[in-house]
Design a protein around this motif. Structure first.
Motif, PDB file in Angstrom:
ATOM      1  N   LEU A  72      43.349  52.119  23.863  1.00  0.00           N
ATOM      2  CA  LEU A  72      41.665  51.788  24.159  1.00  0.00           C
ATOM      3  C   LEU A  72      41.020  53.092  25.117  1.00  0.00           C
ATOM      4  CD1 LEU A  72      41.216  47.650  24.133  1.00  0.00           C
ATOM      5  CD2 LEU A  72      40.012  49.458  22.681  1.00  0.00           C
ATOM      6  N   ARG A  73      41.892  52.724  26.279  1.00  0.00           N
ATOM      7  CA  ARG A  73      41.747  54.655  26.988  1.00  0.00           C
ATOM      8  C   ARG A  73      41.661  55.760  26.381  1.00  0.00           C
ATOM      9  NH1 ARG A  73      44.721  50.554  31.471  1.00  0.00           N
ATOM     10  NH2 ARG A  73      47.301  52.403  30.515  1.00  0.00           N
ATOM     11  N   LEU A  74      42.396  55.427  25.520  1.00  0.00           N
ATOM     12  CA  LEU A  74      42.582  57.147  24.722  1.00  0.00           C
ATOM     13  C   LEU A  74      41.192  56.474  23.991  1.00  0.00           C
ATOM     14  CD1 LEU A  74      46.315  56.996  24.538  1.00  0.00           C
ATOM     15  CD2 LEU A  74      45.162  58.936  25.312  1.00  0.00           C
ATOM     16  N   ALA A  75      40.938  56.186  23.832  1.00  0.00           N
ATOM     17  CA  ALA A  75      39.777  56.754  22.568  1.00  0.00           C
ATOM     18  C   ALA A  75      38.269  56.333  23.004  1.00  0.00           C
ATOM     19  CB  ALA A  75      39.566  55.004  21.551  1.00  0.00           C
ATOM     20  N   LEU A  76      38.617  55.921  24.604  1.00  0.00           N
ATOM     21  CA  LEU A  76      36.977  56.479  25.964  1.00  0.00           C
ATOM     22  C   LEU A  76      36.665  58.130  25.394  1.00  0.00           C
ATOM     23  CD1 LEU A  76      38.036  54.016  28.639  1.00  0.00           C
ATOM     24  CD2 LEU A  76      36.078  53.613  27.128  1.00  0.00           C
ATOM     25  N   PRO A  77      35.171  58.036  25.218  1.00  0.00           N
ATOM     26  CA  PRO A  77      34.886  59.355  25.166  1.00  0.00           C
ATOM     27  C   PRO A  77      35.068  60.068  26.785  1.00  0.00           C
ATOM     28  CG  PRO A  77      32.932  58.087  24.757  1.00  0.00           C
ATOM     29  CD  PRO A  77      34.484  56.909  24.707  1.00  0.00           C
ATOM     30  N   LEU A 298      32.971  52.575   5.129  1.00  0.00           N
ATOM     31  CA  LEU A 298      34.086  52.957   5.375  1.00  0.00           C
ATOM     32  C   LEU A 298      33.550  54.048   6.932  1.00  0.00           C
ATOM     33  CD1 LEU A 298      37.109  53.260   5.478  1.00  0.00           C
ATOM     34  CD2 LEU A 298      36.831  54.793   4.189  1.00  0.00           C
ATOM     35  N   GLU A 299      34.282  54.149   7.742  1.00  0.00           N
ATOM     36  CA  GLU A 299      34.093  54.203   8.874  1.00  0.00           C
ATOM     37  C   GLU A 299      35.758  54.573   9.784  1.00  0.00           C
ATOM     38  OE1 GLU A 299      30.276  53.432  12.597  1.00  0.00           O
ATOM     39  OE2 GLU A 299      31.638  51.401  11.358  1.00  0.00           O
ATOM     40  N   VAL A 300      35.732  55.680   9.450  1.00  0.00           N
ATOM     41  CA  VAL A 300      36.860  56.380  10.270  1.00  0.00           C
ATOM     42  C   VAL A 300      36.678  57.310  11.294  1.00  0.00           C
ATOM     43  CG1 VAL A 300      38.230  55.118   8.114  1.00  0.00           C
ATOM     44  CG2 VAL A 300      37.556  57.136   8.370  1.00  0.00           C
ATOM     45  N   MET A 301      37.704  57.701  12.184  1.00  0.00           N
ATOM     46  CA  MET A 301      37.316  58.783  12.923  1.00  0.00           C
ATOM     47  C   MET A 301      38.796  59.566  13.050  1.00  0.00           C
ATOM     48  SD  MET A 301      35.372  59.100  16.574  1.00  0.00           S
ATOM     49  CE  MET A 301      35.135  60.398  17.797  1.00  0.00           C
ATOM     50  N   VAL A 302      39.048  61.315  13.236  1.00  0.00           N
ATOM     51  CA  VAL A 302      40.049  61.496  13.422  1.00  0.00           C
ATOM     52  C   VAL A 302      39.720  62.425  14.968  1.00  0.00           C
ATOM     53  CG1 VAL A 302      41.102  63.916  13.300  1.00  0.00           C
ATOM     54  CG2 VAL A 302      40.243  62.445  11.542  1.00  0.00           C
ATOM     55  N   ARG A 303      41.370  61.772  15.923  1.00  0.00           N
ATOM     56  CA  ARG A 303      41.125  61.993  17.255  1.00  0.00           C
ATOM     57  C   ARG A 303      40.741  63.494  17.890  1.00  0.00           C
ATOM     58  NH1 ARG A 303      45.435  63.430  19.715  1.00  0.00           N
ATOM     59  NH2 ARG A 303      47.263  62.975  18.106  1.00  0.00           N
ATOM     60  N   GLY A 304      39.648  63.513  18.125  1.00  0.00           N
ATOM     61  CA  GLY A 304      39.021  64.889  19.060  1.00  0.00           C
ATOM     62  C   GLY A 304      37.971  65.149  18.441  1.00  0.00           C
ATOM     63  N   ASP A 305      37.106  63.937  17.347  1.00  0.00           N
ATOM     64  CA  ASP A 305      35.940  64.430  16.275  1.00  0.00           C
ATOM     65  C   ASP A 305      35.065  63.571  17.634  1.00  0.00           C
ATOM     66  OD1 ASP A 305      37.323  66.032  14.503  1.00  0.00           O
ATOM     67  OD2 ASP A 305      36.565  64.793  12.739  1.00  0.00           O
ATOM     68  N   TYR A 322      46.489  62.980   9.334  1.00  0.00           N
ATOM     69  CA  TYR A 322      45.386  63.351  10.736  1.00  0.00           C
ATOM     70  C   TYR A 322      46.265  62.832  11.586  1.00  0.00           C
ATOM     71  CZ  TYR A 322      43.325  68.746   9.946  1.00  0.00           C
ATOM     72  OH  TYR A 322      43.490  69.853   9.933  1.00  0.00           O
ATOM     73  N   ALA A 323      46.017  62.888  12.844  1.00  0.00           N
ATOM     74  CA  ALA A 323      46.579  61.428  14.084  1.00  0.00           C
ATOM     75  C   ALA A 323      44.633  60.730  14.262  1.00  0.00           C
ATOM     76  CB  ALA A 323      46.170  61.602  15.163  1.00  0.00           C
ATOM     77  N   ALA A 324      44.341  59.427  13.975  1.00  0.00           N
ATOM     78  CA  ALA A 324      43.537  58.394  14.171  1.00  0.00           C
ATOM     79  C   ALA A 324      43.312  58.003  15.739  1.00  0.00           C
ATOM     80  CB  ALA A 324      43.275  56.873  13.370  1.00  0.00           C
ATOM     81  N   ALA A 325      41.422  58.535  16.156  1.00  0.00           N
ATOM     82  CA  ALA A 325      41.213  58.003  17.078  1.00  0.00           C
ATOM     83  C   ALA A 325      41.079  56.900  17.888  1.00  0.00           C
ATOM     84  CB  ALA A 325      40.149  58.051  17.076  1.00  0.00           C
ATOM     85  N   MET A 326      41.276  55.610  16.965  1.00  0.00           N
ATOM     86  CA  MET A 326      41.854  53.952  17.192  1.00  0.00           C
ATOM     87  C   MET A 326      42.898  54.189  15.725  1.00  0.00           C
ATOM     88  SD  MET A 326      40.558  52.246  19.462  1.00  0.00           S
ATOM     89  CE  MET A 326      40.087  50.659  18.841  1.00  0.00           C
ATOM     90  N   PRO A 327      44.148  53.966  16.225  1.00  0.00           N
ATOM     91  CA  PRO A 327      45.108  54.208  15.295  1.00  0.00           C
ATOM     92  C   PRO A 327      45.394  52.858  14.564  1.00  0.00           C
ATOM     93  CG  PRO A 327      46.056  54.692  17.026  1.00  0.00           C
ATOM     94  CD  PRO A 327      44.671  54.996  18.110  1.00  0.00           C
ATOM     95  N   PHE A 328      46.448  52.261  13.478  1.00  0.00           N
ATOM     96  CA  PHE A 328      46.854  51.057  13.277  1.00  0.00           C
ATOM     97  C   PHE A 328      48.157  51.049  14.034  1.00  0.00           C
ATOM     98  CE2 PHE A 328      43.690  50.782  10.188  1.00  0.00           C
ATOM     99  CZ  PHE A 328      43.304  49.721  10.039  1.00  0.00           C
ATOM    100  N   ASN A 329      48.260  51.233  15.732  1.00  0.00           N
ATOM    101  CA  ASN A 329      49.724  51.276  15.778  1.00  0.00           C
ATOM    102  C   ASN A 329      50.050  49.859  17.293  1.00  0.00           C
ATOM    103  OD1 ASN A 329      49.856  53.612  15.186  1.00  0.00           O
ATOM    104  ND2 ASN A 329      50.286  54.853  17.486  1.00  0.00           N
TER     105      ASN A 329
END
Length: 418
Positions: A72-77, A298-305, A322-329
């Motif tokens: 969640l921290r990593l996904a903050l803009p 459908l709403e998906v986001m590439v990390r860094g976009d 590509y890496a997702a901004a919010m991955p299913f990790n």
């Protein structure tokens, strides 16, 4: 196909490197995600294990970041480079303390202290209205880091770990203060009839066992009910998160049963799949508004976009893998169910993913970029391991962030109804 059939995966286009292997992997995972009976065995390996060190949400490497708070921290803009360096150092320290590796933890702590010394640069990234809050967070971080160093020197690693976690809590506060200055754009105009979430919201959910379940048994401990806390993210999936928060606040999920639990996902949200006598319309397997099922893209986001991709997968957009901004990790990651071949068919069905790093290695899990991950379970995730079909959502409530929900205006709704 109904939305409960929804989580079937389409193999990536053959133009990508390793297409044959990925297609086999997709077929294996599709079998797991169908509604028919599944075999509990693990499918063939998906290729090289993928994930980078904890500072990355997902990607290539050898380790997987499963920590929902970190993700969640990593996904903050709008978070400064210095704040990311501070986070990375403290998370490395935390990881090594948990592994009882005090020497490496001490080295990581020094990296974090160097980053914390750049407080002036970090405060410049904070809106004036949040400056005092950010300074208080930095003060807490510095005090906690001093304590971490002292506890490591005294070989009291359990206490050092607790102090590190306090420091990371303050890092979250600092980064959220930075993100508060983000001017979040509205979703595309064609989706103006849908609610969306600005920022984040927290949902508290209570589960009770069904008639045939008795009590929940989690690692030998019995529970009469389970309480879980989820954070949903509107920065990376504003419509998906907004739709969910809107349905929660309406009480849509209260009293609904768990409709699927197969060891891979726990899924609910289909009113047409409720028990006989519920009054649900079997022809409408979603939330009905104005006589029609409200569907979301459908709403998906590439990390860094800066913006999500709408109505298309990463593969469709030419960025498969590509890496997702919010991955299913993370265990208990929240995903939106949809029909296999219709990206814009989601309505009210969602699932918790019971993440297994061997089964779904980060960056290769075939869910990222194909389904919307709109949040994480931040408290009580492991309790989901004994949730079964027929168990009941006793209540779902928005405990914070409901004011971040943006509802469509009357003109937009009128246009959508035409």
């Amino acid at each position: 196909a109904t939305q409960t059939d929804a989580m079937r995966l389409t193999p990536p286009p053959s133009t990508f490197a390793g297409a044959a292997a990925r297609s086999l992997s997709a077929a294996a995972l599709a079998a797991l995600l169908s509604v028919s009976s599944i075999t509990p065995s693990v499918p063939p390996a998906f290729g090289p294990a993928a994930a980078q060190a904890k500072e990355l949400a997902s990607g290539s490497g050898s380790r997987v970041n499963k920590d929902p708070i970190s993700l969640l921290r990593l996904a903050l803009p709008r978070v400064s480079k210095e704040a990311r360096e501070l986070q990375a150092g403290l998370e490395e320290c935390q990881d090594n303390l948990a592994r009882l590796n005090g020497q490496v933890a001490s080295s990581a702590l020094q990296k974090a202290k160097v980053a914390a010394g750049k407080s002036g640069a970090m405060l410049k990234s904070v809106p004036p209205a949040k400056a005092a809050e950010a300074q208080a967070a930095l003060d807490t971080i510095n005090a906690a880091m001093d304590e971490v160093g002292a506890k490591i020197a005294a070989s009291r690693q359990g206490e050092a770990l607790a102090a590190t976690e306090r420091a990371l809590g303050a890092v979250t506060q600092l980064q959220e203060a930075m993100a508060s200055g983000y001017a979040q754009p509205s979703p595309p105009k064609e989706f103006a009839s849908l609610p969306y979430l600005k920022g984040r919201a927290t949902v508290d959910l209570v589960l009770q066992p069904g008639k045939e379940h008795g009590q929940f048994d989690v690692e030998g401990k019995l529970y009469k009910q389970l309480e879980v806390k989820m954070v949903v993210d509107g920065y990376t999936s504003p419509i998906t998160a907004g739709n969910f928060v809107d349905l929660v606040r309406r009480g849509f999920y209260n009293g609904m049963h768990i409709q699927r639990s197969d060891g891979f996902v726990v899924q609910t949200g289909d009113p047409s799949n409720e028990l006989e006598g519920s009054g649900a319309d079997a022809k409408k397997n979603g939330y009905v508004e104005g006589g029609k099922v409200r569907k979301i893209p459908l709403e998906v986001m590439v990390r860094g976009d800066k913006d999500p991709i709408y109505s298309a997968t990463f593969d469709d957009d030419g960025r498969g893998g590509y890496a997702a901004a919010m991955p299913f990790n993370s265990y208990g990651a929240l995903g939106m169910a949809r029909e296999e071949y219709d990206p814009d068919s989601a309505s009210s069905q969602w699932f918790w993913l019971l993440f297994d790093s061997d089964l779904t290695p980060a960056g290769k899990n075939l869910l990222d970029g194909r389904y919307a991950c709109f949040g994480y379970t931040v408290d009580g995730a492991r309790l989901l391991s004994d949730v079964k079909e027929g168990d009941i959502i006793a209540s779902a409530k928005v405990s914070s962030g409901e004011s971040n929900l943006v509802l469509p205006t009357a003109p937009a709704l009128a246009v959508a109804a035409e």
